[in-house]
Design a protein around this motif. Structure first.
Motif, PDB file in Angstrom:
ATOM      1  N   ASN A  97      -6.147  -6.139   8.207  1.00  0.00           N
ATOM      2  CA  ASN A  97      -6.260  -5.035   7.521  1.00  0.00           C
ATOM      3  C   ASN A  97      -7.622  -4.348   7.367  1.00  0.00           C
ATOM      4  OD1 ASN A  97      -3.130  -6.276   7.344  1.00  0.00           O
ATOM      5  ND2 ASN A  97      -4.207  -8.348   6.012  1.00  0.00           N
ATOM      6  N   VAL A  98      -7.574  -3.221   7.939  1.00  0.00           N
ATOM      7  CA  VAL A  98      -8.486  -2.920   6.762  1.00  0.00           C
ATOM      8  C   VAL A  98      -7.870  -1.635   6.053  1.00  0.00           C
ATOM      9  CG1 VAL A  98      -9.457  -0.598   8.130  1.00  0.00           C
ATOM     10  CG2 VAL A  98      -9.388  -2.829   9.373  1.00  0.00           C
ATOM     11  N   HIS A  99      -6.839  -1.031   6.236  1.00  0.00           N
ATOM     12  CA  HIS A  99      -6.507  -0.249   4.930  1.00  0.00           C
ATOM     13  C   HIS A  99      -6.162  -1.336   3.714  1.00  0.00           C
ATOM     14  CE1 HIS A  99      -3.430  -2.822   5.432  1.00  0.00           C
ATOM     15  NE2 HIS A  99      -2.077  -1.967   4.384  1.00  0.00           N
ATOM     16  N   LEU A 100      -6.768  -2.410   3.241  1.00  0.00           N
ATOM     17  CA  LEU A 100      -6.088  -3.300   2.714  1.00  0.00           C
ATOM     18  C   LEU A 100      -7.701  -3.488   1.921  1.00  0.00           C
ATOM     19  CD1 LEU A 100      -3.704  -5.752   3.272  1.00  0.00           C
ATOM     20  CD2 LEU A 100      -3.427  -3.948   1.813  1.00  0.00           C
ATOM     21  N   LYS A 101      -8.978  -3.763   2.765  1.00  0.00           N
ATOM     22  CA  LYS A 101     -10.000  -3.720   3.235  1.00  0.00           C
ATOM     23  C   LYS A 101     -10.508  -2.921   2.099  1.00  0.00           C
ATOM     24  CE  LYS A 101     -11.242  -7.087   6.013  1.00  0.00           C
ATOM     25  NZ  LYS A 101     -12.052  -7.290   7.434  1.00  0.00           N
ATOM     26  N   ILE A 102     -10.640  -1.113   3.006  1.00  0.00           N
ATOM     27  CA  ILE A 102     -10.598  -0.324   1.877  1.00  0.00           C
ATOM     28  C   ILE A 102     -10.240   0.576   1.099  1.00  0.00           C
ATOM     29  CG2 ILE A 102     -10.786   2.928   2.082  1.00  0.00           C
ATOM     30  CD1 ILE A 102     -10.573   1.786   5.479  1.00  0.00           C
ATOM     31  N   LEU A 103      -8.881  -0.207   0.410  1.00  0.00           N
ATOM     32  CA  LEU A 103      -8.223   0.103  -0.288  1.00  0.00           C
ATOM     33  C   LEU A 103      -8.772  -0.847  -2.160  1.00  0.00           C
ATOM     34  CD1 LEU A 103      -4.591   0.397   0.517  1.00  0.00           C
ATOM     35  CD2 LEU A 103      -5.727   2.243  -1.053  1.00  0.00           C
ATOM     36  N   SER A 104      -9.142  -1.910  -1.119  1.00  0.00           N
ATOM     37  CA  SER A 104      -9.549  -2.428  -2.456  1.00  0.00           C
ATOM     38  C   SER A 104     -10.680  -2.583  -2.991  1.00  0.00           C
ATOM     39  CB  SER A 104      -9.827  -4.514  -1.652  1.00  0.00           C
ATOM     40  OG  SER A 104     -10.222  -5.333  -2.756  1.00  0.00           O
ATOM     41  N   GLN A 105     -11.824  -2.263  -2.175  1.00  0.00           N
ATOM     42  CA  GLN A 105     -12.855  -1.722  -2.642  1.00  0.00           C
ATOM     43  C   GLN A 105     -12.702  -0.098  -3.055  1.00  0.00           C
ATOM     44  OE1 GLN A 105     -16.003  -1.680   0.795  1.00  0.00           O
ATOM     45  NE2 GLN A 105     -14.342  -2.333   2.228  1.00  0.00           N
ATOM     46  N   LEU A 106     -12.433   0.644  -2.556  1.00  0.00           N
ATOM     47  CA  LEU A 106     -12.103   1.277  -3.697  1.00  0.00           C
ATOM     48  C   LEU A 106     -11.157   1.427  -4.549  1.00  0.00           C
ATOM     49  CD1 LEU A 106     -12.643   4.522  -3.123  1.00  0.00           C
ATOM     50  CD2 LEU A 106     -10.567   5.204  -1.751  1.00  0.00           C
TER      51      LEU A 106
END
Length: 149
Positions: free
Chosen positions: A108-117
């Motif tokens: 779930n890379v996109h969720l990790k990036i979205l969460s951090q951003l």
């Protein structure tokens, strides 16, 4: 690396969200992050139809998972002309984070990036840094701690 100097534009010339997404996707293609601009843009615009990525405060985070994405990427665009985005607050967008992740999005890379951003964008000081930035280095420094690991 999710973002580099070639994936940042501080003078994005676009009148519509479709045009902005396409121009940012072209930067990703030039960097070898995506294979097909058209295929990727189509994917992102499908996501936009489902719900707006205009999160308010002049910010949009269009994104999409697609087989044309070779590796996770963030492309940042800043425009002085506000772009109508159907944002949650009804205001135009000036800061755009285009996120791309491969379709076989393991972990779930996109969720990790979205969460951090998203967490960073809740900080008014961070948003001010982005709005006032006049160099690509300022943007890269502000985003340097966003990781996929």
């Amino acid at each position: 690396m999710l973002i580099n100097k070639n994936l940042v534009t501080l003078n994005l010339k676009a009148k519509t969200k479709e045009e902005a997404i396409k121009k940012l996707a072209e930067l990703a293609q030039k960097e070898g992050k995506i294979a097909s601009v058209d295929e990727y843009v189509k994917c992102v615009l499908e996501r936009e139809k489902a719900y707006t990525t205009g999160v308010g405060n002049g910010i949009a985070i269009p994104h999409g998972k697609s087989k044309t994405v070779k590796e996770a990427v963030i492309v940042f665009g800043k425009t002085s002309d506000g772009i109508e985005w159907n944002s949650l607050d009804g205001k135009p967008v000036n800061l755009i984070f285009l996120l791309g992740v491969p379709e076989e999005n393991v972990n779930n890379v996109h969720l990790k990036i979205l969460s951090q951003l998203s967490r960073k964008l809740m900080n008014d000081n961070f948003v001010e840094i982005l709005k006032r930035a006049i160099t690509i280095e300022e943007i890269l420094n502000a985003l340097s701690d966003i990781r996929v690991s």
